[in-house]
Design an enzyme around this catalytic site. Structure first.
Site, mmCIF file in Angstrom:
data_model
loop_
_atom_site.group_PDB
_atom_site.id
_atom_site.type_symbol
_atom_site.label_atom_id
_atom_site.label_comp_id
_atom_site.label_asym_id
_atom_site.label_seq_id
_atom_site.Cartn_x
_atom_site.Cartn_y
_atom_site.Cartn_z
ATOM 1 N N ARG A 112 -12.259 -33.224 8.365
ATOM 2 C CA ARG A 112 -12.378 -31.830 7.980
ATOM 3 C C ARG A 112 -11.072 -31.281 7.773
ATOM 4 O O ARG A 112 -10.108 -31.624 8.196
ATOM 5 C CB ARG A 112 -13.321 -31.163 9.024
ATOM 6 N N LYS A 157 -14.946 -31.309 16.114
ATOM 7 C CA LYS A 157 -15.940 -30.298 16.468
ATOM 8 C C LYS A 157 -16.420 -30.883 17.751
ATOM 9 O O LYS A 157 -16.465 -31.884 18.312
ATOM 10 C CB LYS A 157 -17.192 -30.281 15.819
ATOM 11 N N HIS A 186 -13.498 -30.222 1.197
ATOM 12 C CA HIS A 186 -15.007 -30.959 1.629
ATOM 13 C C HIS A 186 -15.323 -32.009 0.489
ATOM 14 O O HIS A 186 -16.144 -32.969 0.970
ATOM 15 C CB HIS A 186 -16.030 -29.876 2.151
ATOM 16 N N ARG A 242 -14.351 -35.338 1.528
ATOM 17 C CA ARG A 242 -15.050 -35.652 2.580
ATOM 18 C C ARG A 242 -16.367 -36.431 2.003
ATOM 19 O O ARG A 242 -16.964 -37.440 2.488
ATOM 20 C CB ARG A 242 -15.405 -34.631 3.662
ATOM 21 N N HIS A 300 -20.044 -36.920 12.861
ATOM 22 C CA HIS A 300 -21.411 -35.911 12.875
ATOM 23 C C HIS A 300 -22.195 -36.178 14.036
ATOM 24 O O HIS A 300 -22.334 -37.343 14.680
ATOM 25 C CB HIS A 300 -22.485 -36.466 11.747
ATOM 26 N N TYR A 352 -26.169 -37.896 2.167
ATOM 27 C CA TYR A 352 -25.633 -38.390 1.180
ATOM 28 C C TYR A 352 -26.263 -39.732 0.840
ATOM 29 O O TYR A 352 -25.771 -40.208 -0.352
ATOM 30 C CB TYR A 352 -24.031 -39.253 1.951
#
Length: 299
Positions: free
Chosen positions: A151, A174, A244, A247, A270, A279
């Site tokens: 990110r 995150k 992004h 990514r 994630h 995806y």
């Protein structure tokens, strides 16, 4: 009666301390739930009823954003998720309130991700020209974005004194979650060339650079967004490209070449595999091209 505002403060503290959520997550939940309490006139827990939630969601669906457009469906769903998670917290504390399962989350359409082609990618990676510190930094940033799937905030947060010898980096993402990402030999070379031209004591791996080539503090997410856009236009890419997008390219590249979904989930950081599954429709498109090229050639 239990005061919802006091319970909200307790819940936000619980998110930050016990669930280890980021300060940004706390701020978002506070905004969502405060808006719900205000619009639905929630004074006591008994005021949180299915009817109150339904009317609030109707209000969100009809409300216009700052630029006159309606609030996105995905944003509306965040409010519903926040309300339901708050109710789960109340249930955990054995407080009498609306059952969380009464909050039905909306079904959202599959995200339409527009990923640049690999030809576009190669032109972007070659777009930074020359041997200036800025050009070397920009090439290293683009290579790192594609090699790691970081990110943009994670990229900007990297520190300079890293050991690239094993081709891997530890990144805090995150929720303060630590994960390992890997760099390709090409990325390692770009990083080493860039760092060899640094003569400052800045801790940040990627720094802002003045017009006369002097480092000036840690680079910002906005600066990375601008440089990615600039090189996309320089490479003649006919669509909007953001950090992004790299990514997305990283994830798609792995899946198309045979990586399993769980591994890609770990590499992207994630929390839920459902996030990674966005995806799969991109790889399906690639498989369609494989089928078209190779199927039924003897008929």
């Amino acid at each position: 009666m239990d005061d919802p505002k006091k319970l909200l403060k307790d819940y936000l503290d619980y998110l930050e301390i016990e669930k280890n959520r980021s300060v940004k997550t706390r701020e978002n939940y506070e905004r969502y739930l405060t808006s719900f309490f205000h619009e639905a006139k929630i004074k006591n827990l008994v005021d949180i009823t299915p009817a109150a939630v339904r009317l609030f969601r109707l209000y969100l669906a009809r409300r216009e954003g700052r630029k006159g457009a309606s609030i996105k469906k995905s944003t509306q769903s965040y409010y519903a998720i926040a309300i339901r998670n708050f109710l789960k917290y109340l249930a955990k504390r054995d407080l009498k309130a609306l059952a969380p399962e009464k909050i039905e989350l909306p079904k959202l359409p599959t995200r339409d991700i527009d990923v640049p082609s690999y030809q576009d990618l190669e032109r972007m990676l070659e777009a930074p020209k020359g041997g200036s510190l800025r050009a070397l930094r920009d090439r290293a940033i683009l290579e790192t974005l594609f090699s790691t799937g970081l990110r943009v905030q994670e990229l900007c947060g990297l520190n300079r004194y890293l050991d690239f010898s094993h081709g891997e980096l530890s990144v805090r993402g995150k929720g303060d979650k630590l994960r390992v990402v890997f760099i390709s030999p090409r990325t390692k070379e770009s990083l080493e060339r860039y760092l060899a031209n640094r003569n400052d004591g800045e801790e940040a791996l990627f720094v802002s650079v003045t017009r006369n080539g002097k480092p000036l503090g840690r680079i910002t997410s906005r600066a990375v967004e601008r440089l990615v856009d600039r090189y996309a236009r320089a490479a003649g890419v006919g669509k909007r490209v953001t950090p992004h997008s790299f990514r997305h390219l990283f994830a798609t590249d792995l899946l198309v070449n045979g990586a399993d979904l769980r591994s890609v989930q770990e590499l992207l950081g994630h929390r839920h595999i459902g996030t990674t599954q966005i995806y799969t429709h991109l790889t399906n498109r690639e498989l369609k091209e494989v089928h078209k090229a190779f199927h039924g050639k003897r008929r």
